[in-house]
Design a protein around this motif. Structure first.
Motif, short mmCIF file in Angstrom:
data_model
loop_
_atom_site.label_atom_id
_atom_site.label_comp_id
_atom_site.label_asym_id
_atom_site.label_seq_id
_atom_site.Cartn_x
_atom_site.Cartn_y
_atom_site.Cartn_z
N TYR A 73 18.56 27.55 5.62
CA TYR A 73 18.51 28.98 5.32
C TYR A 73 19.95 29.44 5.17
N LEU A 74 20.37 29.68 3.95
CA LEU A 74 21.78 29.99 3.70
C LEU A 74 22.08 31.48 3.82
N PHE A 75 21.06 32.31 3.68
CA PHE A 75 21.27 33.75 3.71
C PHE A 75 20.56 34.34 4.91
N PRO A 76 21.29 35.11 5.74
CA PRO A 76 20.66 35.66 6.94
C PRO A 76 19.70 36.79 6.58
N TYR A 77 18.75 37.03 7.46
CA TYR A 77 17.82 38.13 7.27
C TYR A 77 17.36 38.63 8.63
N LYS A 126 29.09 37.92 10.21
CA LYS A 126 30.02 36.95 9.60
C LYS A 126 29.73 36.81 8.11
N HIS A 127 28.46 36.83 7.74
CA HIS A 127 28.08 36.71 6.34
C HIS A 127 28.64 37.88 5.54
N VAL A 128 28.50 39.07 6.10
CA VAL A 128 28.99 40.28 5.42
C VAL A 128 30.50 40.23 5.27
N LYS A 129 31.16 39.76 6.33
CA LYS A 129 32.63 39.69 6.30
C LYS A 129 33.09 38.71 5.23
#
Lengths: 146, 153
Positions: free
Chosen positions: B42-46, B74-77
Motif C-alpha cells: 500500500y503505497l498511499f496512506p488513507y 510524512k507522505h504529505v511532507k
C-alpha cells in the motif's frame, strides 16, 4: 561467530595491564551496537532518505521511493540496552534523516519519538528494568548482560 | 579504560570485532521493492472510518501503519518537498516504510547455538500478510557477532 569476551579481555589486559570490569564490557557492547548501526546507515542511505530513489518494481511501475524508518522493535532487555544508551537529545530529532554525531560516535534514529505518547524516559526506569530482568527466563537472556 | 581520559576519540585504543555479516540497507529495500510481493504494497496512506449505525458519527480506525497519522504526515511532507517537475509526469513520490527488529534467536532445541540478528519488514504490507510465515516477508539485514558473558579467569 566469534566470542567477543575472551579476546577483548586479552586485548584489554595487554593494553592496560588489568582485566576489564563488567562496566567496561557493557560500555563496549553498547558501542558495538552503535558502530554497527553507523555501518548500516551509510551516506547513500541518508541521501536516499532525504531525496528518494527511482526504482522499477516487479509490475513494471516506476516510482520515486523514499525509505523512511518508522519503528525499531526489540525484546525487553535489548530495548533497554539500545534506547537507554542513547542520550535524550538525540531522540528529539524526529524529522531529520539519520545521522551520526561525530564527537560521540553515536547515531540518532528518528523512529521512536514518532510514536505518539511514547516516552522512553518513563517507560524504562532503572528500578523497573531490574525487576523485569529477574523475572525473565534464563533461556531468553540477551547476549548483552549489564 | 576506567578513569582514564584521552585527548580525543581518535587516540583511544581500538579493538576490532570480526564476524559481522550485513547487507547494505538500501540493497535490501530495493530487493524488497523488486520482488513480486511488492504488488501487495500500500503505497498511499488513507484513513479508515467505521459507522456503527446509520446516522451515528463515524469512528476513525487505526489498524495498519499506512493508516496512521505519522505515515500520512510524512507522505504529505514528501509531496510538498519533491513536486514533479515535468508536466504530465506520471512518476509518483511514495514512502517505503521500514520496520526494524533485532532479536536473539535459538537455532535448535538442544544446545546453545543462537544467532543475534537485525531484520526488517516493509510497513507498506498489511500486518496480516507480514504475519504469515509462509510468505517470507522478513528481510535479513545483519548477523551481529555473538557476545558471551563469561568470567575471565
Amino acid at each position: 561467530m566469534n566470542q567477543l569476551v575472551d579476546t577483548i579481555q586479552d586485548f584489554y589486559c595487554k593494553t592496560f595491564n588489568k582485566s576489564a570490569t563488567s562496566a567496561v564490557l557493557t560500555h563496549c557492547k553498547h558501542r558495538l551496537m552503535h558502530v554497527i548501526w553507523i555501518q548500516l546507515l551509510d551516506d547513500k542511505f541518508v541521501d536516499t532518505y532525504a531525496n528518494g530513489m527511482l526504482v522499477e518494481c516487479a509490475d513494471g511501475m516506476i516510482q520515486w521511493f523514499f525509505p523512511q524508518i518508522f519503528t525499531y522493535s526489540a525484546d525487553y532487555p535489548e530495548k533497554y540496552k539500545m534506547l537507554l544508551s542513547l542520550s535524550s537529545q538525540h531522540l528529539t530529532c524526529q524529522q531529520d534523516p539519520p545521522h551520526m554525531y561525530k564527537d560521540t560516535g553515536e547515531f540518532s534514529l528518528p523512529a521512536v519519538p514518532d510514536i505518539k505518547g511514547w516516552d522512553h524516559r518513563t517507560q524504562y526506569k532503572i528500578g523497573h528494568v531490574k525487576e523485569r530482568k529477574q523475572q525473565s527466563s534464563p533461556h531468553r537472556q540477551s547476549p548483552l548482560q549489564a | 579504560m576506567e578513569g582514564v581520559t584521552n585527548a580525543s576519540e581518535a587516540l583511544t585504543p581500538k579493538f576490532k570485532v570480526p564476524g559481522l555479516f550485513y547487507r547494505p540497507l538500501l540493497n535490501v529495500v530495493k530487493a524488497a521493492l523488486q520482488e513480486t510481493m511488492a504488488e501487495n504494497f500500500y503505497l498511499f496512506p488513507y484513513c479508515e472510518f467505521w459507522q456503527p449505525s446509520p446516522g451515528s458519527a463515524p469512528q476513525r480506525l487505526y489498524s495498519e501503519l499506512y493508516m496512521s497519522d505519522v505515515f500520512l504526515a510524512k507522505h504529505v511532507k514528501i509531496q510538498s518537498q519533491h513536486q514533479g517537475t515535468a508536466p504530465g509526469c506520471q512518476i509518483k513520490n511514495v514512502i517505503v516504510a521500514i520496520d526494524l527488529w533485532s532479536d536473539l534467536t535459538h537455532l535448535a532445541r538442544f544446545g546453545n547455538a543462537s544467532l543475534w540478528l537485525i531484520y526488517l519488514f516493509i510497513g507498506n504490507l498489511s500486518k496480516y500478510t507480514r504475519g504469515m510465515p509462509t510468505l517470507f516477508s522478513a528481510h535479513y539485514l545483519t548477523y551481529i557477532p555473538k557476545v558471551h558473558c563469561l568470567n575471565f579467569v
